[in-house]
Design a protein around this motif. Structure first.
Motif, short mmCIF file in Angstrom:
data_model
loop_
_atom_site.label_atom_id
_atom_site.label_comp_id
_atom_site.label_asym_id
_atom_site.label_seq_id
_atom_site.Cartn_x
_atom_site.Cartn_y
_atom_site.Cartn_z
N ASN A 1 -33.68 25.22 -28.33
CA ASN A 1 -34.16 26.51 -28.00
C ASN A 1 -33.11 27.34 -27.34
O ASN A 1 -33.08 28.65 -27.14
CB ASN A 1 -35.25 26.79 -27.11
N ASN B 1 -31.72 30.19 -19.77
CA ASN B 1 -32.22 30.36 -21.18
C ASN B 1 -30.99 30.57 -22.21
O ASN B 1 -29.83 30.81 -21.80
CB ASN B 1 -33.35 31.23 -21.43
N SER B 2 -31.32 30.78 -23.58
CA SER B 2 -30.21 30.94 -24.40
C SER B 2 -29.37 32.29 -24.37
O SER B 2 -28.46 32.43 -24.61
CB SER B 2 -30.85 31.13 -25.71
N GLN C 1 -40.39 20.83 -23.00
CA GLN C 1 -40.12 22.05 -22.76
C GLN C 1 -41.52 22.78 -22.19
O GLN C 1 -42.29 22.92 -22.75
CB GLN C 1 -40.04 22.89 -24.18
#
Length: 389
Positions: free
Chosen positions: A68, A98-99, A123
């Protein structure tokens, strides 16, 4: 070639933090060709060779970025026994971003084998938690594995990466298959930042630093309200650990929000053989000692000075070496430093030299390897788990 540096020639600190400094290493420092620096005579007073002395090589193990795109690895812990999806000798790593590189939004824990195989252990869905976690999920450096395969990880969530939106979070308790089974929140848990644990029989103690007490309201100013909690648990086999009591054993630590680091405050913790808890007082480039950490019923304040300044430059992650010395990684210069319980800084080595200034803010969690001769550490400049051996 050996280069002798006298105390007045110790390199000036980078402006990564505007911190109070005081030099405690007044002896000459020897810099060896391997890149390891030693305080002359520092290890012999204890009759111990510095743990970092024989360690010369940094090797990458694997990327810590899961499917992710989560990044910014923080927590690091070695799995002590095989159970469920956990495999003895593997390393768990928690991701803070996060990304989109928003801090306080990472939701994944990866498991890395010594030969570099990576799998996603968990996750965590902020919308599907079995208990309260104010603000949601943003995994931190606080990461431990308890008997029966229970994994405890801290959450300091922001939702969007903005320090002004940081909320209290919680401790998330996962089973050996990576499923969140319960949460610990409130009663002093407010931005759990780092953690260590100890267990015996059906009991376990978590030692947790907290960095949000007044920091958000402080708007970036230093607030002396950081805490260290001892959370006593009862272990119940296949049932999630039960929280029995919480005691504030440290208080008054300096902390502040920061646009680059989200928050800066007391970080690494490590329990010594005599029951003393060592704390990385990041903003003051200091290692503090809280005596009788397992039994005390009141706060020790900011603890006793073990070592201040010198080779310490914004210490973050911490681990206790097999010889009983204290290992810390600097946020200010990418170095690992070894300090004796008496406060002598006996060795240092650069682990990350990227960026400007070199190594700034790259290092967080670290853990001694199962062979007791190596150290795993995460580098969030490269999003890799590495090993010093």
């Amino acid at each position: 070639m050996i280069t002798v540096l006298h105390p007045h020639e110790v390199p000036k600190r980078r402006p990564w933090r505007r911190l109070r400094r005081s030099l405690v290493v007044t002896m000459a420092t020897l810099t060896l060709g391997t890149g390891t620096a030693f305080a002359a005579g520092g290890g012999h007073g204890h009759g111990r060779q510095p743990f970092l002395g024989p360690l010369h090589t940094v090797s990458p193990v694997a990327s810590t970025v899961p499917a992710n795109g989560d990044n910014n690895p923080y927590g690091t812990v070695v799995v002590p026994q095989t159970i469920g999806d956990l495999h003895k000798g593997n390393v768990l790593v928690s991701n803070f971003n996060n990304s989109l590189i928003q801090q306080g939004t990472g939701t994944t824990i990866v498991q890395v084998s010594p030969n570099g195989q990576v799998s996603q252990f968990a996750q965590i869905d902020p919308a599907d938690l079995p208990g309260p976690c104010p603000g949601g999920v943003g995994l931190t450096t606080a990461l431990s594995v308890l008997p029966h395969g229970w994994v405890v990880v801290g959450s300091l969530p922001t939702g969007d990466g903005d320090p002004a939106h940081a909320q209290a979070g919680c401790l998330l308790v996962l089973d050996s298959h990576g499923t969140v089974r319960t949460t610990f929140s409130g009663d002093g848990i407010n931005g759990p930042w780092d953690m260590t644990s100890v267990s015996k029989g059906d009991r376990a103690e978590l030692f947790v630093t907290n960095v949000l007490n007044g920091t958000v309201a402080g708007g970036g100013n230093v607030v002396n309200e950081g805490t260290v909690l001892r959370i006593d648990l009862r272990l119940r086999g296949d049932d999630p650990p039960m929280r029995k009591s919480t005691t504030v054993i440290g208080s008054g630590f300096a902390q502040k929000t920061d646009p680059a680091a989200l928050v800066i405050g007391p970080t690494g913790v490590g329990l010594g053989r005599d029951g003393t808890l060592y704390v990385a007082d990041t903003l003051n480039s200091r290692i503090a000692a809280i005596p009788r950490a397992l039994t005390r019923h009141s706060t020790a304040g900011i603890g006793k000075d073990v070592s201040v300044g010198g080779l310490l430059n914004g210490p973050l992650g911490m681990a206790i070496a097999p010889n009983g010395n204290i290992l810390t990684v600097n946020g200010g210069d990418g170095n690992i430093v070894e300090t004796t319980p008496r406060g002598v800084q006996v060795a240092s080595r650069q682990l990350d030299s990227s960026g400007s200034p070199p190594g700034a803010g790259a290092l967080f969690g670290l853990a001694v390897g199962p062979d007791r001769r190596s150290v795993y550490f995460v580098d969030n400049a490269t999003n890799f788990l590495n090993v010093l051996h």
